[in-house]
Motif scaffolding. Structure first.
Motif, PDB file in Angstrom:
ATOM      1  N   ASP A 130      -8.853  -3.736  -8.546  1.00  0.00           N
ATOM      2  CA  ASP A 130      -7.652  -2.986  -8.945  1.00  0.00           C
ATOM      3  C   ASP A 130      -7.109  -2.129  -7.805  1.00  0.00           C
ATOM      4  OD1 ASP A 130      -7.498  -3.981 -11.449  1.00  0.00           O
ATOM      5  OD2 ASP A 130      -8.086  -2.160 -12.504  1.00  0.00           O
ATOM      6  N   GLU A 159       0.816  -1.215   0.000  1.00  0.00           N
ATOM      7  CA  GLU A 159       0.000   0.000   0.000  1.00  0.00           C
ATOM      8  C   GLU A 159       0.840   1.252   0.000  1.00  0.00           C
ATOM      9  OE1 GLU A 159      -2.384  -0.986   3.441  1.00  0.00           O
ATOM     10  OE2 GLU A 159      -1.040   0.115   4.780  1.00  0.00           O
ATOM     11  N   GLN A 171      -3.552  -1.879 -14.656  1.00  0.00           N
ATOM     12  CA  GLN A 171      -4.167  -1.033 -13.625  1.00  0.00           C
ATOM     13  C   GLN A 171      -4.179   0.430 -14.053  1.00  0.00           C
ATOM     14  OE1 GLN A 171      -1.778  -2.538 -10.295  1.00  0.00           O
ATOM     15  NE2 GLN A 171      -3.669  -2.859  -9.172  1.00  0.00           N
ATOM     16  N   ALA A 177      -8.021  -0.659  -3.561  1.00  0.00           N
ATOM     17  CA  ALA A 177      -8.893  -0.793  -2.381  1.00  0.00           C
ATOM     18  C   ALA A 177      -8.274  -0.026  -1.235  1.00  0.00           C
ATOM     19  CB  ALA A 177      -9.034  -2.268  -2.008  1.00  0.00           C
ATOM     20  N   VAL A 217      -3.868   3.503   0.017  1.00  0.00           N
ATOM     21  CA  VAL A 217      -4.440   2.744  -1.095  1.00  0.00           C
ATOM     22  C   VAL A 217      -3.668   1.438  -1.247  1.00  0.00           C
ATOM     23  CG1 VAL A 217      -4.793   2.681  -3.595  1.00  0.00           C
ATOM     24  CG2 VAL A 217      -5.186   4.786  -2.328  1.00  0.00           C
ATOM     25  N   VAL A 218      -4.406   0.334  -1.258  1.00  0.00           N
ATOM     26  CA  VAL A 218      -3.783  -0.970  -1.505  1.00  0.00           C
ATOM     27  C   VAL A 218      -3.727  -1.158  -3.018  1.00  0.00           C
ATOM     28  CG1 VAL A 218      -3.941  -3.454  -1.156  1.00  0.00           C
ATOM     29  CG2 VAL A 218      -4.743  -1.889   0.630  1.00  0.00           C
ATOM     30  N   PHE A 219      -2.551  -1.359  -3.566  1.00  0.00           N
ATOM     31  CA  PHE A 219      -2.449  -1.528  -5.022  1.00  0.00           C
ATOM     32  C   PHE A 219      -2.160  -2.971  -5.421  1.00  0.00           C
ATOM     33  CE2 PHE A 219       2.133  -1.865  -5.350  1.00  0.00           C
ATOM     34  CZ  PHE A 219       2.598  -1.200  -4.221  1.00  0.00           C
ATOM     35  N   GLU A 220      -1.815  -3.822  -4.479  1.00  0.00           N
ATOM     36  CA  GLU A 220      -1.609  -5.231  -4.819  1.00  0.00           C
ATOM     37  C   GLU A 220      -1.632  -6.048  -3.537  1.00  0.00           C
ATOM     38  OE1 GLU A 220       2.022  -6.188  -6.937  1.00  0.00           O
ATOM     39  OE2 GLU A 220       1.098  -7.988  -7.766  1.00  0.00           O
ATOM     40  N   THR A 221      -2.101  -7.260  -3.640  1.00  0.00           N
ATOM     41  CA  THR A 221      -1.940  -8.200  -2.529  1.00  0.00           C
ATOM     42  C   THR A 221      -1.163  -9.407  -3.043  1.00  0.00           C
ATOM     43  OG1 THR A 221      -4.104  -9.142  -3.020  1.00  0.00           O
ATOM     44  CG2 THR A 221      -4.014  -7.544  -1.236  1.00  0.00           C
ATOM     45  N   ALA A 281       0.968  -6.164 -14.988  1.00  0.00           N
ATOM     46  CA  ALA A 281      -0.220  -5.944 -14.148  1.00  0.00           C
ATOM     47  C   ALA A 281      -0.408  -4.457 -13.885  1.00  0.00           C
ATOM     48  CB  ALA A 281      -0.077  -6.716 -12.842  1.00  0.00           C
ATOM     49  N   VAL A 300      -4.749  -7.181 -10.702  1.00  0.00           N
ATOM     50  CA  VAL A 300      -5.556  -7.471 -11.889  1.00  0.00           C
ATOM     51  C   VAL A 300      -5.979  -8.935 -11.888  1.00  0.00           C
ATOM     52  CG1 VAL A 300      -4.587  -5.596 -13.235  1.00  0.00           C
ATOM     53  CG2 VAL A 300      -3.468  -7.817 -13.249  1.00  0.00           C
ATOM     54  N   VAL A 328      -6.065  -7.810  -4.090  1.00  0.00           N
ATOM     55  CA  VAL A 328      -5.933  -6.587  -4.884  1.00  0.00           C
ATOM     56  C   VAL A 328      -4.939  -6.872  -6.003  1.00  0.00           C
ATOM     57  CG1 VAL A 328      -5.262  -4.159  -4.901  1.00  0.00           C
ATOM     58  CG2 VAL A 328      -6.419  -5.115  -2.899  1.00  0.00           C
TER      59      VAL A 328
END
Lengths: 152, 299
Positions: free
Chosen positions: B198, A61, A144, B200, A70-74, A140, B210, B208
């Protein structure tokens, strides 16, 4: 040390790597457990370790002034957290928060960089495994940025 | 139909007119049949599901993946995928997002309003061919709507299929289409449902990123898998690439294409896609037949 080597052997990132090279990496490894909400690392901190995820989910984040991060990837089990340890000045560019209980093996970056310098075969093996991850994340990110689900 | 003639006619005359119109529509694919909005359900801020019922008679059968041409009187006509059958089977569900004048007019309809309907048109998802195999459904954003009838079909006949994975990507947790139904699917023990967004905030505990990386995480036998993909075209290109990387044959990857459909029967050429017409040869098309065209900007 044997147990850490076993943990690495069962992780997809190390699939196909020779036991000798894996043992070199395990020499730089230690076990971690993060409870949900704990941070693996924070933005601008020293990237002195990267993480081999064994269990749980990590949220990457970015903090914004006056707003919720903001979380942009997990990332989850079987994945790797952190690439900034590869590139000077070795600083994190985002926060990594344990979204659930996380179990991971941490690899000491200075230790591994030193071994990679001393053994370029090991260094090349690491690059062959990290570059696809970086490319996948770049693709990815491109998706986004396009905001493909928006109204246009 | 809300014409002056219809408004002035007695109820019995209206029913007769509707029956005549229905018979004519069956013979002439250009003639819309009158439907009424039975229910309008707001799904998201800009997206509504309309339940449409024919003014007389039954709605024709449709195959999951097909579309109808919906005509809002005085505004225009647009192609909208069928997102399901109404509960009693007497009508269609159409999920409409406001993106232009016609879709905005449709999305603003109240129960009782009249809509002209032509269809169903086009090809459906290969659900019969997929029997006995694993099925991976990859949906992005509003792309879940044309896939919902296929998912309902798969889950209603679950014993006919191998592993079933539903992979769904959306922009934000607030923009998850059919959220309650997604939760019901996820509660089943015989289907693998993965949802990602995309972006959160920290209150979202799900994935989170793609949708394409979910393909690597899903369990399926690539050589015995049919993939059904629907979403923005860029997403479908990436998803098809990821499915190929996973070992799924191109001939078993199916995409639901979207082009500017007007006549819906392959005459006008507005939806030409290389040698094919999306309205007639699609919208569901095999990836091996269109992979080369997807990268051509002029198409």
């Amino acid at each position: 040390m044997e147990r850490l080597d076993d943990l690495l052997a069962g992780h997809p990132f190390f699939a196909g790597m020779s036991p000798e090279l894996r043992a070199l990496i395990a020499g730089c490894a230690r076990n971690h457990r993060f409870d949900a909400g704990q941070y693996l690392f924070r933005e601008s901190g020293s990237a002195d370790e990267f993480f081999v995820l064994r269990h749980g989910r990590v949220a990457l984040e970015l903090a914004q002034p006056g707003r919720a991060p903001v979380v942009f990837e997990t990332l989850g089990e079987g994945e790797i957290v952190g690439a900034s340890w590869l590139v000077p000045p070795y600083r994190w560019n985002y926060d990594a928060r344990a979204a659930t209980l996380v179990r991971a093996v941490g690899i000491d970056a200075a230790c591994l960089r030193g071994k990679c310098e001393a053994d370029h075969h090991l260094g090349y093996e690491m690059m062959k495994r990290f570059v696809p991850i970086l490319v996948q994340r770049l693709h990815a990110t491109q998706l986004q940025i396009l905001d493909i689900y928006g109204n246009r | 139909m809300e014409t002056a003639e219809a408004a002035a006619a007695a109820p019995g005359q209206i029913a007769d007119m509707a029956r005549i119109a229905a018979a004519a529509a069956a013979a002439d694919p250009f003639l819309p049949r009158v439907y009424r909005v039975r229910q309008a359900r707001r799904e998201l801020g800009d997206t509504v599901t309309l339940e449409l019922q024919p003014e007389s008679g039954a709605a024709p059968a449709f195959a999951p993946g097909q579309f109808n041409m919906l005509y809002r009187h005085g505004v225009g006509e647009t192609a909208i995928s069928i997102s399901g059958a109404s509960e009693d089977g007497a009508g269609f569900l159409h999920t409409v997002r406001k993106v232009g004048a016609v879709s905005a007019a449709l999305a603003g309809l109240e129960p009782g309003a009249a809509v002209g309907v032509r269809g169903p048109f086009g090809s459906g998802w290969p659900l019969a061919a997929a029997e006995g195999a694993d099925v991976v459904v990859v949906a992005g954003g509003l792309g879940l709507a044309p896939l919902r009838p296929a998912i309902r079909h798969l889950l209603a006949r679950r014993e006919r299929y191998g592993r079933v994975a539903i992979l769904f990507g959306a922009r934000h947790p607030r923009e998850l289409l059919f959220r309650q139904e997604l939760e019901r699917w996820r509660a089943r023990l015989d289907v693998d449902v993965m949802v990602t967004v995309d972006h959160a905030d920290a209150s979202w505990h799900g994935s989170v990123g793609v949708v394409t990386p979910l393909i690597r995480r899903a369990a399926f036998d690539p050589h015995e898998t049919h993939a059904l993909v629907c979403g923005p075209e860029v997403m479908m290109r990436f998803a098809a690439g990821a499915l190929c990387d996973a070992g799924v044959p191109q001939s078993r990857i199916h995409l639901s294409m979207e082009r500017n459909m007007k006549c819906a029967i392959g005459l006008c050429g507005h939806c030409q896609f290389g040698p094919a017409f999306v309205c007639k040869d699609g919208p569901v098309m095999r990836y091996d037949r269109i992979a080369g065209l997807l990268a051509v900007r002029e198409i």
